[in-house]
Scaffold this motif. Structure first.
Motif, short mmCIF file in Angstrom:
data_model
loop_
_atom_site.label_atom_id
_atom_site.label_comp_id
_atom_site.label_asym_id
_atom_site.label_seq_id
_atom_site.Cartn_x
_atom_site.Cartn_y
_atom_site.Cartn_z
N THR A 160 -32.61 2.07 29.65
CA THR A 160 -31.89 3.13 30.36
C THR A 160 -31.32 2.64 31.90
N GLN A 161 -30.33 3.00 32.14
CA GLN A 161 -29.66 2.39 33.63
C GLN A 161 -28.72 3.60 33.90
N GLY A 162 -29.10 4.55 34.90
CA GLY A 162 -28.46 5.60 35.36
C GLY A 162 -28.07 6.26 34.23
N ALA A 163 -26.71 6.68 33.93
CA ALA A 163 -26.28 7.67 32.70
C ALA A 163 -25.99 6.70 31.45
N THR A 164 -26.19 5.47 31.42
CA THR A 164 -26.28 4.52 30.35
C THR A 164 -27.50 4.33 29.54
N ALA A 165 -27.35 4.44 28.35
CA ALA A 165 -28.76 4.33 27.65
C ALA A 165 -28.42 3.70 26.21
N TRP A 180 -24.35 -2.52 31.05
CA TRP A 180 -25.45 -2.84 32.06
C TRP A 180 -24.70 -3.61 33.07
N VAL A 181 -24.95 -3.21 34.48
CA VAL A 181 -24.53 -4.00 35.32
C VAL A 181 -25.62 -4.16 36.67
N THR A 182 -25.20 -4.95 37.50
CA THR A 182 -25.94 -5.42 38.74
C THR A 182 -26.28 -4.23 39.69
N GLY A 183 -27.19 -4.23 40.48
CA GLY A 183 -27.32 -3.46 41.61
C GLY A 183 -28.07 -2.15 41.31
N THR A 184 -28.19 -1.83 40.09
CA THR A 184 -28.59 -0.48 39.83
C THR A 184 -30.15 -0.53 38.83
N THR A 236 -47.67 2.45 23.78
CA THR A 236 -46.40 2.25 24.43
C THR A 236 -46.26 1.71 25.58
N VAL A 237 -45.57 0.85 25.81
CA VAL A 237 -45.19 0.21 27.39
C VAL A 237 -44.05 0.87 27.90
N THR A 238 -44.39 1.36 28.92
CA THR A 238 -43.38 2.52 29.92
C THR A 238 -43.43 1.91 31.30
N SER A 239 -43.89 0.84 31.68
CA SER A 239 -43.90 0.44 33.03
C SER A 239 -42.96 -0.67 33.54
N ILE A 240 -41.97 -0.89 32.73
CA ILE A 240 -41.01 -1.95 33.05
C ILE A 240 -39.81 -1.25 33.89
N THR A 241 -39.67 -1.54 35.16
CA THR A 241 -38.69 -0.91 35.70
C THR A 241 -38.22 -2.05 37.00
N PHE A 242 -37.05 -2.48 36.80
CA PHE A 242 -36.46 -3.41 38.09
C PHE A 242 -35.13 -3.23 38.27
N THR A 243 -34.53 -4.00 39.09
CA THR A 243 -33.14 -3.94 39.56
C THR A 243 -32.39 -5.50 39.59
#
Length: 318
Positions: free
Chosen positions: A111-116, A134-138, A151-158
């Protein structure tokens, strides 16, 4: 290629419509404030198209200048604004368990903003997601799941660079316990049949009357008894009944021997006698009971738990 539009407006007090004293331009500066492109302006307000072919993703500045017509080195900054150029990003990686074994059929939700998007790991544990926008900066969030695994749910990065980003994920495997059926005993569910012995029949007709015979000096009265015979035998054939019993036991874990809850047990007669039925789901102690079973017949009792192993045992109803 893609382009960007820069909208500008020069205030009346700063605008030299004759361009005798000042000319005007828009410059694009990178994050180090180095000018990488400039565009001369001929109108007081308008828009300037900027091709993005040579731009990498990141922050940029659009600066509006008034330039001294006789000495171009003298420039007056009239205004500026920031913008971000985003590049397209892709994701790929490998899904394994805590032992390094590839995990097939894991669900990867991105998921990235409204894109999934949702993709699945292949027979080698590999997955890939490109071309989804998918884009940079978001910020990006990735979740990985599969039955039998945490379930692995802790992956978040920019992502800041337009590239195919590798994200490998290790999942913790939790084996689904194997369950077995252990027979304890059988108990009757019907009362025993009781056969009664008939008592001596009571005559249903009034006794006959007789005429007493007078003798002298005593008088004797003789009573004539009925001649109906008294039964001397009892029926020896008992009514035919089919004894019904219940089968019960408990479901235990092959891992730790504890009772296993949420198991449904179905007992089916392997012969023609019928009976049996279904019990469940079991509670935390794992106990179960199925009634209406014909004594002496063999029943196949099968325990089923959602997402787990099916186990069965043939049991003689005793």
């Amino acid at each position: 290629g893609e382009t960007a539009l820069v909208t500008y407006a020069v205030g009346n007090s700063s605008w030299d419509s004759s361009h005798i004293y000042y000319t005007y331009k828009i410059s694009i500066l990178n994050s180090a404030l180095t000018a990488i492109a400039s565009y001369p302006l001929s109108t007081q307000t308008g828009t300037q198209t900027v091709p993005l072919t040579s731009y990498t993703s990141g922050f940029y500045y659009a600066a509006l200048y008034a330039v001294n017509a006789t000495n171009p080195a003298q420039q007056i900054l009239l205004g500026s604004n920031t913008t971000t150029v985003s590049g397209y990003v892709g994701f790929h990686g490998l899904i394994t368990d805590q032992y390094g074994v590839n995990v097939t059929g894991a669900t990867i939700s991105i998921t990235q903003g409204a894109t999934a998007a949702i993709v699945y790991s292949d027979s080698n544990g590999a997955y890939s997601s490109t071309g989804a926008g998918w884009v940079t900066g978001t910020p990006v969030s990735i979740t990985v799941s599969k039955i039998g695994y945490d379930t692995v749910t802790s992956i978040t990065f920019t992502p800041w660079t337009a590239e195919d980003v590798r994200v490998d994920v290790a999942m913790f495997y939790r084996a689904i316990p194997t369950v077995t059926i252990t027979t304890l005993t059988t108990i009757p569910t019907t009362l025993p049949t009781v056969t009664t012995t008939p008592s001596t029949p009571v005559p249903t007709s009034p006794p006959p009357t007789g005429t007493p015979t007078t003798r002298s000096p005593l008088t004797t009265m003789t009573t004539i008894l009925p001649t109906t015979s008294i039964p001397t035998t009892v029926p020896t054939t008992a009514p035919t009944t089919v004894p019904m019993v219940s089968i019960f036991g408990y479901i235990k874990s092959a891992v730790n021997g504890n009772g296993v809850p949420r198991v449904s047990v179905t007992c089916t007669n392997l012969g023609a006698g019928g009976g049996g039925g279904t019990y469940g789901p079991t509670l935390d102690d794992g106990y179960w009971i199925v009634g209406n079973c014909v004594r002496g017949d063999t029943y196949r009792c099968v325990g089923v738990r959602a997402g787990g192993t099916v186990t069965s045992k043939d049991i003689v109803a005793a």
